[in-house]
Scaffold this active site. Sequence first.
Site, PDB file in Angstrom:
ATOM      1  CG  ASP A  17      47.345  34.760  43.838  1.00  0.00           C
ATOM      2  OD1 ASP A  17      46.271  34.314  43.389  1.00  0.00           O
ATOM      3  OD2 ASP A  17      47.718  35.918  43.607  1.00  0.00           O
ATOM      4  CG  ASN A  44      51.211  46.897  44.743  1.00  0.00           C
ATOM      5  OD1 ASN A  44      50.907  46.078  43.888  1.00  0.00           O
ATOM      6  ND2 ASN A  44      51.372  46.576  46.018  1.00  0.00           N
ATOM      7  CG  HIS A 104      50.113  42.732  43.224  1.00  0.00           C
ATOM      8  ND1 HIS A 104      49.452  43.513  44.157  1.00  0.00           N
ATOM      9  CD2 HIS A 104      49.145  41.997  42.640  1.00  0.00           C
ATOM     10  CE1 HIS A 104      48.156  43.248  44.128  1.00  0.00           C
ATOM     11  NE2 HIS A 104      47.940  42.334  43.207  1.00  0.00           N
ATOM     12  CD  GLU A 130      51.721  43.002  47.624  1.00  0.00           C
ATOM     13  OE1 GLU A 130      51.728  43.768  46.642  1.00  0.00           O
ATOM     14  OE2 GLU A 130      50.785  42.960  48.445  1.00  0.00           O
TER      15      GLU A 130
HETATM   16  C1  GLP Z   1      44.838  40.145  43.134  1.00  0.00           C
HETATM   17  C2  GLP Z   1      45.493  38.928  42.501  1.00  0.00           C
HETATM   18  C3  GLP Z   1      46.256  39.271  41.261  1.00  0.00           C
HETATM   19  C4  GLP Z   1      45.443  40.183  40.365  1.00  0.00           C
HETATM   20  C5  GLP Z   1      45.079  41.447  41.092  1.00  0.00           C
HETATM   21  C6  GLP Z   1      44.303  42.442  40.225  1.00  0.00           C
HETATM   22  O1  GLP Z   1      45.671  40.823  43.990  1.00  0.00           O
HETATM   23  N1  GLP Z   1      46.363  38.277  43.424  1.00  0.00           N
HETATM   24  O2  GLP Z   1      46.582  38.079  40.570  1.00  0.00           O
HETATM   25  O3  GLP Z   1      46.189  40.478  39.216  1.00  0.00           O
HETATM   26  O4  GLP Z   1      44.294  41.062  42.208  1.00  0.00           O
HETATM   27  O5  GLP Z   1      42.978  42.522  40.615  1.00  0.00           O
HETATM   28  P1  GLP Z   1      41.882  43.430  39.937  1.00  0.00           P
HETATM   29  O6  GLP Z   1      41.667  42.886  38.566  1.00  0.00           O
HETATM   30  O7  GLP Z   1      40.690  43.283  40.815  1.00  0.00           O
HETATM   31  O8  GLP Z   1      42.420  44.822  39.912  1.00  0.00           O
END
Ligand code: GLP
Length: 240
Positions: free
Chosen positions: A67, A135, A137, A142
Amino acid sequence: MRIIVAEDRVAASECAADIVERFVRDQRRASLGVATGRTTEALYDELVRRHQHEGLSFAGVDVYLLDEYVGLDPDDPCRFRSVVQRELAQQVDLRRDAVHCPDPDAPDLPRECCRYEHLVRSAPIGLQILGIGFNGHIAFNEPGSAFDSVTRIVALSEQTRSDNAGCFSDGRPVPERAITQGIAAILAATELLLLACGERKAATVAAAVDGPLCEAVPASALQLHASVTVVLDPDAASLL
Ligand code: GLP
């Protein structure tokens, strides 16, 4: 679904790195799907260490981002492409043209989403690294995302924007939109590797792994995949 509970956060990153290393060493050309976030940063640190000290080579690897934010300057350090360049690509022997990402500056974004969907599907991805949002995702799918969703422009939830605000340290607003691979493309990868650490993720992990399949928890779609490894530290596994 294979669930591995490592001794601690460091051991979880090492365990995930073992899986990536095996995948990379096994093939001459490999398509690796990469996620960004604080959790995967430790994994990439460990892969860089193995490159520098143990001869792990990424010369035959192409990496595909899940993404990207829409609305940031091309050289913004919070762009996911910049993050992957900084944390992994520039520190290993990936070829210069080996990092693939949706282009949020393309003049026609729906067309760019189609291009990236096609690229990822034709790669195809052998191993997809995933984190999980608070949440539920995966990538930027989402809650409410369809399990057959494709690469598209999405509006980020307030929860996700506030969770990701850390990178935007000088008080800049987190973008409201992003391009994300859909859940269908993620499920099309041959093998999935989900890494999650910390107590804050425990309920989310339990809902994804043990809960019902539902769009309210996008990561529950992983239960549909035949080859998923979930690597956790004890805190993230505490509600399983
Ligand atoms: C972002 C990315 C996700 C990732 C998530 C978790 O939102 N788009 O691909 O899984 O962060 O992030 P963290 O490891 O900082 O909790």
